[in-house]
Design a protein around this motif. Structure first.
Motif, PDB file in Angstrom:
ATOM      1  N   ARG A 102      -6.966 -28.532  80.728  1.00 22.60           N
ATOM      2  CA  ARG A 102      -6.873 -28.560  79.266  1.00 22.60           C
ATOM      3  C   ARG A 102      -8.245 -28.403  78.626  1.00 22.60           C
ATOM      4  N   GLU A 103      -8.242 -27.683  77.513  1.00 28.27           N
ATOM      5  CA  GLU A 103      -9.473 -27.344  76.810  1.00 28.27           C
ATOM      6  C   GLU A 103      -9.993 -28.518  75.985  1.00 28.27           C
ATOM      7  N   PHE A 104     -11.283 -28.788  76.123  1.00 25.24           N
ATOM      8  CA  PHE A 104     -11.928 -29.823  75.306  1.00 25.24           C
ATOM      9  C   PHE A 104     -13.322 -29.324  74.899  1.00 25.24           C
ATOM     10  N   PRO A 105     -13.368 -28.254  74.087  1.00 26.65           N
ATOM     11  CA  PRO A 105     -14.663 -27.677  73.712  1.00 26.65           C
ATOM     12  C   PRO A 105     -15.399 -28.536  72.694  1.00 26.65           C
ATOM     13  N   PHE A 106     -16.714 -28.645  72.870  1.00 24.24           N
ATOM     14  CA  PHE A 106     -17.540 -29.410  71.949  1.00 24.24           C
ATOM     15  C   PHE A 106     -18.352 -28.523  71.009  1.00 24.24           C
ATOM     16  N   ASP A 107     -18.297 -27.212  71.188  1.00 23.82           N
ATOM     17  CA  ASP A 107     -19.137 -26.329  70.384  1.00 23.82           C
ATOM     18  C   ASP A 107     -18.480 -24.958  70.271  1.00 23.82           C
ATOM     19  N   PRO A 108     -18.938 -24.133  69.328  1.00 20.04           N
ATOM     20  CA  PRO A 108     -18.310 -22.823  69.120  1.00 20.04           C
ATOM     21  C   PRO A 108     -18.357 -21.910  70.342  1.00 20.04           C
ATOM     22  N   LEU A 109     -19.417 -21.993  71.152  1.00 16.57           N
ATOM     23  CA  LEU A 109     -19.480 -21.150  72.345  1.00 16.57           C
ATOM     24  C   LEU A 109     -18.385 -21.524  73.339  1.00 16.57           C
ATOM     25  N   ALA A 110     -18.158 -22.825  73.520  1.00 14.77           N
ATOM     26  CA  ALA A 110     -17.081 -23.267  74.413  1.00 14.77           C
ATOM     27  C   ALA A 110     -15.724 -22.837  73.869  1.00 14.77           C
ATOM     28  N   GLU A 111     -15.558 -22.920  72.554  1.00 13.39           N
ATOM     29  CA  GLU A 111     -14.316 -22.452  71.940  1.00 13.39           C
ATOM     30  C   GLU A 111     -14.108 -20.970  72.212  1.00 13.39           C
ATOM     31  N   ALA A 112     -15.170 -20.184  72.071  1.00 10.92           N
ATOM     32  CA  ALA A 112     -15.071 -18.746  72.321  1.00 10.92           C
ATOM     33  C   ALA A 112     -14.692 -18.474  73.768  1.00 10.92           C
ATOM     34  N   GLY A 113     -15.304 -19.199  74.710  1.00 11.09           N
ATOM     35  CA  GLY A 113     -14.982 -19.013  76.118  1.00 11.09           C
ATOM     36  C   GLY A 113     -13.520 -19.306  76.408  1.00 11.09           C
ATOM     37  N   PHE A 114     -13.006 -20.396  75.844  1.00  9.05           N
ATOM     38  CA  PHE A 114     -11.604 -20.745  76.056  1.00  9.05           C
ATOM     39  C   PHE A 114     -10.676 -19.732  75.405  1.00  9.05           C
ATOM     40  N   MET A 115     -11.037 -19.228  74.228  1.00  6.24           N
ATOM     41  CA  MET A 115     -10.207 -18.223  73.569  1.00  6.24           C
ATOM     42  C   MET A 115     -10.092 -16.976  74.437  1.00  6.24           C
ATOM     43  N   LEU A 116     -11.210 -16.551  75.017  1.00  7.60           N
ATOM     44  CA  LEU A 116     -11.192 -15.369  75.874  1.00  7.60           C
ATOM     45  C   LEU A 116     -10.354 -15.618  77.124  1.00  7.60           C
ATOM     46  N   ALA A 117     -10.426 -16.827  77.668  1.00  8.04           N
ATOM     47  CA  ALA A 117      -9.601 -17.152  78.836  1.00  8.04           C
ATOM     48  C   ALA A 117      -8.121 -17.104  78.466  1.00  8.04           C
ATOM     49  N   ARG A 118      -7.761 -17.667  77.309  1.00 10.15           N
ATOM     50  CA  ARG A 118      -6.369 -17.632  76.864  1.00 10.15           C
ATOM     51  C   ARG A 118      -5.904 -16.197  76.612  1.00 10.15           C
ATOM     52  N   CYS A 119      -6.773 -15.388  76.057  1.00  6.01           N
ATOM     53  CA  CYS A 119      -6.414 -13.990  75.805  1.00  6.01           C
ATOM     54  C   CYS A 119      -6.288 -13.189  77.099  1.00  6.01           C
ATOM     55  N   SER A 120      -6.810 -13.734  78.198  1.00  4.77           N
ATOM     56  CA  SER A 120      -6.681 -13.069  79.493  1.00  4.77           C
ATOM     57  C   SER A 120      -5.299 -13.239  80.086  1.00  4.77           C
TER      58      SER A 120
END
Length: 247
Positions: free
Chosen positions: A131-149
């Motif tokens: 499960r995603e627990f991003p603390f910053d915009p870069l982590a959010e971007a990384g998770f978004m790209l993973a979900r879009c994969s």
């Protein structure tokens, strides 16, 4: 000494960043990006055990659980489908909350996860829910790209963790993420479409908020193993000590 995170104010501030702003946030200077990088949890704390002659099986002490949660509530469906490795009927369920920019999370996924997969997940003894627990915009971007994969979620997470320094520590993380994404089959257009998907961003933030509010997650990585809470990047020996007692 690395510190555990309890940063409600940081989470509140990040909530103001929209999906459309992520592309520009990914272009921030390395100094600004690093300032938002989460501080990982301390390594798991071993529990005290009576002195005894050391044997290979006794060399690693049982990590001490830092609380427990209701497994039924933990496994309730959230805003996004859970990403899972292993069989749903495995006797041991591990739920991991992690951040893509967390170095301890990257270390766990590079060193412990392969052995965990071979020893427990592939043999049907355990499953891992991520499960995603991003603390910053870069982590959010990384998770978004993973979900879009989509079906390549875990391979994308693996690549982003392995190359964490090349993008999370870059002076131009947007270009670094774009190059990694192209290798995963993204185009410039699909990359930008993913990072400007406001609903996806909101859903990822909801996963994080649920972890914080309902299960008191305040550092990464945090593991729930059959409902017991363990904070910090655990070794395969430490995880084995916990899992074997549940089988």
């Amino acid at each position: 000494m690395l510190r555990s995170i309890s940063r409600r104010t940081a989470l509140t501030g990040l909530a103001a960043v929209s999906a459309a702003a992520l592309l520009s946030a990914c272009s921030d200077s390395g100094e600004q990006a690093n300032a938002a990088t989460p501080k990982p949890a301390e390594p798991a704390t071993p529990a005290a055990t009576p002195a005894a002659p050391a044997t290979p099986a006794q060399a690693v002490k049982m990590p001490e659980a830092q609380g427990s949660v209701d497994m039924a509530k933990l496994l309730e469906a959230g805003t996004l489908p859970d990403m899972q490795l292993g069989k749903a009927d495995a006797p041991v369920t591990i739920v991991e909350y992690a951040s893509m920019t967390c170095p301890h999370c990257a270390h766990f996924h590079e060193t412990t996860l392969p052995a965990l997969k071979t020893k427990y997940i592939d043999t049907g003894k355990a499953r891992l829910i991520y499960r995603e627990f991003p603390f910053d915009p870069l982590a959010e971007a990384g998770f978004m790209l993973a979900r879009c994969s989509k079906d390549n979620y875990f391979p994308m997470v693996d690549v982003l963790f392995k190359q964490q320094q090349s993008w999370a520590g870059s002076q131009n993380p947007k270009d670094a993420l774009l190059q990694i994404s192209k290798l995963a089959g993204f185009t410039q257009e699909s990359f930008e479409a993913c990072l400007t998907d406001q609903k996806l961003l909101d859903d990822i933030r909801a996963v994080r908020a649920r972890g914080e509010n309902d299960f008191k997650v305040d550092s990464t990585p945090t593991f729930f193993i059959n409902g017991k809470v363990y904070k910090g990047a655990m070794t395969i020996e430490e995880m084995s000590a916990v899992i074997d007692g549940m089988l």
